[in-house]
Design a protein around this motif. Structure first.
Motif, PDB file in Angstrom:
ATOM      1  N   HIS A  78       0.857  -1.185   0.000  1.00 45.99           N
ATOM      2  CA  HIS A  78       0.000   0.000   0.000  1.00 45.99           C
ATOM      3  C   HIS A  78       0.892   1.234   0.000  1.00 45.99           C
ATOM      4  CE1 HIS A  78       0.114  -0.523   4.531  1.00 45.99           C
ATOM      5  NE2 HIS A  78       0.137   0.802   4.516  1.00 45.99           N
ATOM      6  N   HIS A  91       1.392   4.029   1.848  1.00 47.53           N
ATOM      7  CA  HIS A  91       1.952   4.828   2.940  1.00 47.53           C
ATOM      8  C   HIS A  91       3.473   4.884   2.813  1.00 47.53           C
ATOM      9  CE1 HIS A  91      -1.824   4.279   5.638  1.00 47.53           C
ATOM     10  NE2 HIS A  91      -1.846   5.441   4.996  1.00 47.53           N
ATOM     11  N   HIS A 121      -6.425  -2.410   5.567  1.00 45.43           N
ATOM     12  CA  HIS A 121      -5.360  -1.826   6.392  1.00 45.43           C
ATOM     13  C   HIS A 121      -5.686  -2.032   7.868  1.00 45.43           C
ATOM     14  CE1 HIS A 121      -2.696   1.237   8.131  1.00 45.43           C
ATOM     15  NE2 HIS A 121      -2.023   1.180   6.990  1.00 45.43           N
ATOM     16  N   ASP A 154       5.931   4.200   4.711  1.00 40.87           N
ATOM     17  CA  ASP A 154       6.780   3.109   5.211  1.00 40.87           C
ATOM     18  C   ASP A 154       6.753   1.882   4.296  1.00 40.87           C
ATOM     19  OD1 ASP A 154       4.106   3.057   6.124  1.00 40.87           O
ATOM     20  OD2 ASP A 154       4.583   1.589   7.659  1.00 40.87           O
ATOM     21  N   HIS A 155       5.974   1.965   3.235  1.00 42.10           N
ATOM     22  CA  HIS A 155       5.959   0.895   2.227  1.00 42.10           C
ATOM     23  C   HIS A 155       6.475   1.407   0.883  1.00 42.10           C
ATOM     24  CE1 HIS A 155       3.503  -1.824   4.771  1.00 42.10           C
ATOM     25  NE2 HIS A 155       3.143  -0.665   5.296  1.00 42.10           N
TER      26      HIS A 155
HETATM   27 ZN   LIG Z   1      -0.064   1.811   6.354  1.00 42.47          ZN
END
Ligand SMILES: [Zn+2]
Length: 326
Positions: A113, A115, A176, A117-118
């Motif tokens: 996804h 965000h 999520h 941190d990905h």
């Molecule tokens: Zn996330």
């Protein structure tokens, strides 16, 4: 695919690889923590598959001919930048990552996804390596904003996205982790990027863009990467995997019933021989340390719940938590 895998856990940090037999008993909490030093997995099937974990849910899967990356997060901006400032990919760091990890056969980066941190480093890594960027429309907007060519962007939810060498990739819609109403609003959960993201960007400029389970099939092994600790009931019906990389971020603040339900849906249904928890390290710090803060998350609670869950089953399933590679 063969289910009779011979599994060797290789240690990094300049340690020599030591074969470890599959555990014949359910995992104990001590086992979970003793394995914190393991970061690279070597699966000796028909063809050797090497998987490297870099923290959060960034993984590199390599069959010796083709490399596939899941997510792309190496920059790890500190909390101060996330809270007060703007963040952007550290391109100098990424050039060093490409050289050090020999990302010279990277066919695709598939993003769970959007965000930060990905997805933060996924577009620049695709640019540096020539890899395809695969993901939701929000992930592709990030690629567009970074200036990737259109033919390098592949929208792929719920279809076999590509054949990359001997790998086949599929994204299955998932959900999520529930961050509460305020968290959902702040993190744009359920929202898509409307326009290409421009760096430097604030944390609120990122949107979830939908969450996905990623199935990676290879003649030697089938992997499931499930990065966020939630699920759509029955979404993984019919999926079987040898190894599940299981997102556990936030589970330490959830109750045991929810954890059991989550494990039923993502692990029990897919019948893996090995479960590797991911997304347990604080994303704002150097990787490799577990989160033991009850307000943020507590991996000890998650580990205890998982040990109880697996102890109730007569499975030879092994659970280990890898440390990322520095
Ligand atoms: Zn996330």
């Amino acid at each position: 695919m063969t289910r009779a895998l011979f599994i060797i856990f290789a240690l990094l940090f300049r340690c020599s690889a030591e074969p470890t037999a599959l555990q014949a008993k359910p995992p104990e909490i001590q086992d979970v923590f003793e394995t914190l030093s393991k970061g690279k997995f070597v699966f000796d099937g028909e063809q050797q598959i090497v998987i490297t974990y870099y923290g959060v849910s960034t993984l590199l899967i390599d069959d010796g001919e083709t490399q596939i990356m899941v997510d792309g997060f190496f920059t790890r901006p500190p909390l101060s930048s996330l809270a007060l400032g703007k963040i952007e990919p550290d391109t100098e760091l990424l050039k060093r990552v490409v050289a050090k990890e020999a990302l010279d056969r990277l066919a695709a980066i598939v993003v769970a996804h959007s965000h930060h941190d990905h997805a933060l480093d996924s577009a620049p890594l695709a640019e540096l390596t020539g890899a395809l960027l695969i993901g939701s429309s929000s992930t592709l907007k990030m690629g567009e904003g970074w200036g990737l060519e259109k033919e390098k962007l592949l929208f792929a939810p719920d279809a076999w996205a590509c054949r990359c060498g001997q790998f086949k990739l599929k994204m299955i819609p998932s959900a999520h982790f529930d961050t509460g109403r305020l968290g959902s609003w702040f993190l744009g959960i359920g929202k898509q990027l409307e326009s290409p993201i421009q760096f430097p960007a604030g944390i609120r400029d990122f949107k979830e863009g939908g969450s996905f389970s990623i199935v990676i099939e290879h003649p030697s092994i089938t992997l499931l990467v499930h990065a966020s600790a939630s699920f759509i009931p029955s979404a993984l019906e019919g999926v079987e995997a040898d190894v599940v990389f299981l997102g556990i971020g936030g589970l330490g603040r959830s109750d045991h019933d929810y954890i059991s339900e989550y494990l039923d849906e993502v692990v029990e249904k897919t019948r893996p021989e090995l479960v590797v928890p991911i997304h347990w390290d604080p994303m704002t710090k150097r990787p490799g340390t577990a989160t033991n803060n009850p307000i943020v998350d507590d991996i000890r609670v998650t580990a205890a719940a998982m040990v109880k869950y697996f102890s109730d089953r007569t499975t030879r399933l092994k659970v280990i938590i890898p440390k990322n590679v520095e």
